[in-house]
Design a protein around this motif. Structure first.
Motif, short mmCIF file in Angstrom:
data_model
loop_
_atom_site.label_atom_id
_atom_site.label_comp_id
_atom_site.label_asym_id
_atom_site.label_seq_id
_atom_site.Cartn_x
_atom_site.Cartn_y
_atom_site.Cartn_z
N GLU A 11 14.05 18.09 2.89
CA GLU A 11 13.25 17.11 3.63
C GLU A 11 12.55 16.11 2.71
OE1 GLU A 11 10.67 19.70 5.75
OE2 GLU A 11 12.04 19.90 7.46
N THR A 12 12.60 16.35 1.41
CA THR A 12 11.97 15.42 0.46
C THR A 12 12.86 14.18 0.33
OG1 THR A 12 11.07 17.28 -0.78
CG2 THR A 12 11.06 15.14 -1.86
N HIS A 13 12.22 13.02 0.35
CA HIS A 13 12.97 11.77 0.26
C HIS A 13 12.53 11.01 -0.99
CE1 HIS A 13 15.32 8.39 1.90
NE2 HIS A 13 14.39 7.62 1.37
N ILE A 14 13.49 10.74 -1.89
CA ILE A 14 13.20 9.93 -3.07
C ILE A 14 13.26 8.46 -2.64
CG2 ILE A 14 13.87 9.34 -5.42
CD1 ILE A 14 12.89 12.20 -5.09
N CYS A 15 12.12 7.81 -2.65
CA CYS A 15 12.04 6.43 -2.16
C CYS A 15 12.56 5.42 -3.17
CB CYS A 15 10.59 6.08 -1.82
SG CYS A 15 9.87 7.13 -0.54
N GLY A 16 12.49 5.74 -4.46
CA GLY A 16 12.95 4.80 -5.46
C GLY A 16 12.54 5.21 -6.86
N ALA A 19 8.28 9.35 -4.19
CA ALA A 19 8.94 10.21 -3.21
C ALA A 19 8.02 10.48 -2.03
CB ALA A 19 9.36 11.53 -3.86
N ARG A 20 8.63 10.71 -0.89
CA ARG A 20 7.88 11.12 0.31
C ARG A 20 8.08 12.62 0.49
NH1 ARG A 20 9.87 8.24 5.31
NH2 ARG A 20 11.38 9.93 5.30
N VAL A 21 6.99 13.34 0.53
CA VAL A 21 7.07 14.80 0.62
C VAL A 21 7.02 15.24 2.07
CG1 VAL A 21 6.02 15.10 -1.65
CG2 VAL A 21 4.56 15.00 0.36
N PRO A 22 7.64 16.38 2.39
CA PRO A 22 7.69 16.85 3.79
C PRO A 22 6.32 17.30 4.30
CG PRO A 22 8.64 18.47 2.31
CD PRO A 22 8.39 17.25 1.48
N ARG A 23 6.29 17.54 5.57
CA ARG A 23 5.10 18.02 6.30
C ARG A 23 4.03 16.93 6.41
NH1 ARG A 23 6.51 22.32 3.25
NH2 ARG A 23 4.92 21.92 1.70
N THR A 24 3.51 16.48 5.28
CA THR A 24 2.44 15.46 5.34
C THR A 24 2.99 14.05 5.41
OG1 THR A 24 2.33 15.29 2.92
CG2 THR A 24 0.93 16.95 3.99
N SER A 33 0.84 -1.19 0.00
CA SER A 33 0.00 0.00 0.00
C SER A 33 0.88 1.25 0.00
CB SER A 33 -0.91 0.00 1.22
OG SER A 33 -0.15 0.24 2.40
N TRP A 34 0.27 2.40 -0.28
CA TRP A 34 1.03 3.64 -0.27
C TRP A 34 1.46 4.03 1.14
CZ3 TRP A 34 2.76 6.12 -4.57
CH2 TRP A 34 2.27 5.63 -5.79
N VAL A 35 0.69 3.64 2.13
CA VAL A 35 1.08 3.88 3.52
C VAL A 35 2.33 3.06 3.84
CG1 VAL A 35 0.41 3.60 5.93
CG2 VAL A 35 -1.25 4.46 4.27
N GLN A 36 2.34 1.80 3.40
CA GLN A 36 3.50 0.96 3.62
C GLN A 36 4.72 1.49 2.88
OE1 GLN A 36 1.59 -2.65 2.24
NE2 GLN A 36 1.65 -3.56 4.28
N ALA A 37 4.49 2.10 1.72
CA ALA A 37 5.61 2.64 0.95
C ALA A 37 6.34 3.73 1.73
CB ALA A 37 5.11 3.18 -0.38
N GLY A 38 5.60 4.52 2.51
CA GLY A 38 6.22 5.54 3.33
C GLY A 38 7.14 4.94 4.36
N ALA A 39 6.70 3.86 4.98
CA ALA A 39 7.53 3.18 5.98
C ALA A 39 8.72 2.49 5.31
CB ALA A 39 6.69 2.16 6.74
N TRP A 40 8.51 2.01 4.08
CA TRP A 40 9.57 1.34 3.33
C TRP A 40 10.76 2.28 3.12
CZ3 TRP A 40 8.56 -3.68 1.17
CH2 TRP A 40 9.57 -4.20 0.38
N CYS A 41 10.46 3.57 2.96
CA CYS A 41 11.54 4.56 2.77
C CYS A 41 12.46 4.60 3.98
CB CYS A 41 10.94 5.95 2.56
SG CYS A 41 10.14 6.17 0.95
#
Length: 243
Positions: free
Chosen positions: A229-234, A192-197, A118-126
């Motif tokens: 603060e932006t993180h490129i996850c892959g 990518a995971r964006v900052p703040r949210t 899921s997209w929620v899991q993708a955030g944790a995957w980062c």
């Protein structure tokens, strides 16, 4: 979430269709498949093969490649229903042959299964891919392109990456394959995971006059500036649109 029962049933239907086209007898198909796989060094039980034919399971990567080689169909079609159905000379040459057991391990590595998360899991995957457990995935699907063991799949939501005109498009329901270990460059599709949210998004990595940002393909959506603060996850290394 992808319905696992639907995936299995659709795979079974296409497998029977390919067997019909190849002139394989209707009764005793499980035995014929078992004999064929065994001759090319792929060892599966008759019970496992019966599950494929009955829509109770999907064939694993090594079996899928052997079946496609035998039945002269594209793996993308047999596994996902992506047309065209028949192998072309080019796709046949690209298809890894299952001529002996020494090739099997290489094929599994080349076409390994990755978790559909899921997209929620993708955030944790980062944060840490090591914290992921296999049972957390919605499903495991085979990736038709080279991908690292850290790779995973996501189901596209929304239409920010849908192209309203000609060109590559990733509509809702499209499956994308993400590799955290592949370097992402300008022009690549990335997750990518964006900052703040802390939300995870799928966009094009782009730049202009020293400004680096995440650009949606659909011009109706705004671009997102990349900060420290932006993180490129892959990097997105592949995709397909299920039927």
């Amino acid at each position: 979430m992808v319905d696992k029962e639907d995936l299995r049933a659709e795979f079974s239907s296409r497998l029977h269709e390919a067997l019909d086209d190849a002139g394989i007898r209707s009764r005793g198909r499980g035995v014929d498949i078992h004999k064929r796989l065994k001759t090319v060094g792929v060892h599966k039980t008759t019970q496992a093969i019966s599950k494929w034919l009955n829509g109770e399971a999907m064939a694993e990567a090594d079996s899928m490649i052997a079946l496609c080689d035998w039945l002269k169909v594209r793996r993308e079609w047999l596994e996902y229903g992506v047309l065209p159905k028949e192998q072309t000379a080019e796709s046949f040459n690209q298809q890894l042959r299952v001529g002996d057991e020494s090739n099997v391990s290489g094929m599994v590595e080349r076409f390994g299964k990755v978790p559909l998360i899921s997209w929620v899991q993708a955030g944790a995957w980062c944060e840490s891919i090591c914290n992921f457990e296999p049972y957390d995935a919605d499903a495991w699907i085979s990736c038709p392109v080279p991908i690292s063991q850290s790779g995973y799949a996501l189901k596209v939501l929304g239409d920010s990456m849908t192209n309203p005109g000609p060109g590559r498009s990733y509509p809702t329901g499209c499956i994308i394959f993400v590799d955290p270990e592949t370097q992402a460059n300008t022009g690549d599709r990335v997750v990518a995971r964006v900052p703040r949210t802390n939300e995870v998004t799928f966009k094009v990595l782009d730049s202009d006059a020293g400004r680096v940002y995440l650009r949606p393909i659909n011009p109706q959506y705004p671009i997102i500036d990349i900060t420290e603060e932006t993180h490129i996850c892959g990097k997105v290394v592949g995709s397909f649109i299920p039927e």
